[in-house]
Scaffold this motif. Structure first.
Motif, PDB file in Angstrom:
ATOM      1  N   VAL A  97       0.859  -1.184   0.000  1.00 50.18           N
ATOM      2  CA  VAL A  97       0.000   0.000   0.000  1.00 50.18           C
ATOM      3  C   VAL A  97       0.892   1.230   0.000  1.00 50.18           C
ATOM      4  CG1 VAL A  97      -1.856  -1.177   1.259  1.00 50.18           C
ATOM      5  CG2 VAL A  97      -0.175   0.176   2.523  1.00 50.18           C
ATOM      6  N   SER A 130      -4.491   1.457  -1.361  1.00 53.96           N
ATOM      7  CA  SER A 130      -4.105   0.311  -2.190  1.00 53.96           C
ATOM      8  C   SER A 130      -4.551   0.537  -3.626  1.00 53.96           C
ATOM      9  CB  SER A 130      -4.767  -0.966  -1.647  1.00 53.96           C
ATOM     10  OG  SER A 130      -4.608  -2.037  -2.558  1.00 53.96           O
ATOM     11  N   LEU A 170     -10.183  -2.351   2.351  1.00 55.00           N
ATOM     12  CA  LEU A 170      -9.042  -2.194   3.262  1.00 55.00           C
ATOM     13  C   LEU A 170      -9.510  -2.161   4.704  1.00 55.00           C
ATOM     14  CD1 LEU A 170      -6.711   0.466   1.572  1.00 55.00           C
ATOM     15  CD2 LEU A 170      -6.222  -1.954   1.930  1.00 55.00           C
TER      16      LEU A 170
END
Length: 275
Positions: free
Chosen positions: A112, A160, A168
């Motif tokens: 990420v 992400s 997430l």
């Protein structure tokens, strides 16, 4: 016709996606309805995920607010009639805690991009490059993660390329200890990792305690999953028709229109006729 059973003593509204339009402005109609509500004696609270470095922007977007709850609930400000602001709450989390949360999230979902927002307003938000950062008024600074995630922090932002913000959030809830951090997302594709116990409901609770108001006397407006804490606590919750399905499912009713069409103002105008 609105479905509110009784007049509220306090109204709390989210900003982005709720009263702020897609062009990042608040309409004169919405400004007027909020001003009339505050003048009627109802306490008005603006509740936003925006951090304290956007305090002035928040005051511009909802100048009628008696209080502002910022940073997902970590910071609470009283906005007085003489144009002064008094801070009532200030919560932070150690950067090392956020850095460890980042490691655990990446182990779960893959790489990420991450930023850290320091509690010190003289430090820029720092970390990985973030090309789609949604707040151009806030300066970002690229820095190694061990530098970025050092010292007291308002929160961390994780993004992400392969997972949505809600995805997430679900993944983070599976791997992060809720006794160390609180996680949320605010509808812009970012996971936000905050100090433990920090929610919009917790921030609003500071105001309720000041006046001895019960949650049953609270009306809230919102659109994103970071609004769920106040939706679950309030006596009446109104979701925007453009809001996340989780938020709409938790709502008492849906606003008559979206944020681009003065949905909150339309609702408040009808409420004001009943006060």
């Amino acid at each position: 016709m609105i479905q509110l059973a009784r007049a509220p003593r306090l109204v709390a509204t989210d900003l982005d996606g709720t009263i702020v339009r897609s062009d990042e402005t608040v309409s004169p109609r919405t400004m007027s309805a909020l001003k009339r509500l505050a003048a009627s004696g109802v306490i008005l609270v603006g509740a936003s995920g925006r951090g304290p470095r956007l305090l002035d922007l928040c005051r511009n977007d909802i100048p009628a607010a008696d209080f502002l709850v910022l940073g997902q609930g970590a910071f609470v400000y009283e906005c007085r009639y003489d144009d002064t602001v008094v801070q009532l709450a200030d919560r932070s989390v150690d950067g090392a805690v956020l850095h460890e949360a980042l490691r655990l999230v990446e182990a779960e979902v893959g790489p990420v991009r991450a930023l850290a927002e320091p509690a010190d307003p003289d430090r820029n938000i720092t970390g990985d490059p973030m090309p789609d950062w949604p707040w151009p008024a806030v300066v970002l600074e690229a820095a190694p993660r061990e530098v970025a995630f050092s010292g007291p922090m308002v929160k961390g932002y994780f993004v992400s390329d392969h997972h949505t913000g809600p995805e997430l959030l679900v993944a983070a809830q599976d791997v992060l200890d809720p006794d160390l951090v609180t996680v949320t997302e605010s509808g812009v594709g970012m996971l936000e990792v905050c100090p433990v116990g920090v929610t919009k409901a917790a921030g609003i609770q500071v105001v309720l305690d000041k006046f001895g108001i019960d949650w049953s006397d609270v009306l809230v407006f919102g659109d994103a999953t970071n609004d769920l804490s106040m939706f679950n606590a309030a006596g009446h919750a109104v979701a925007m028709p453009n809001g996340h399905p989780w938020v709409q499912a938790a709502a008492s009713e849906i606003a008559p229109a979206g944020n681009n069409d003065d949905g909150v103002a339309q609702y408040l105008e009808e409420l004001l006729e009943l006060l």
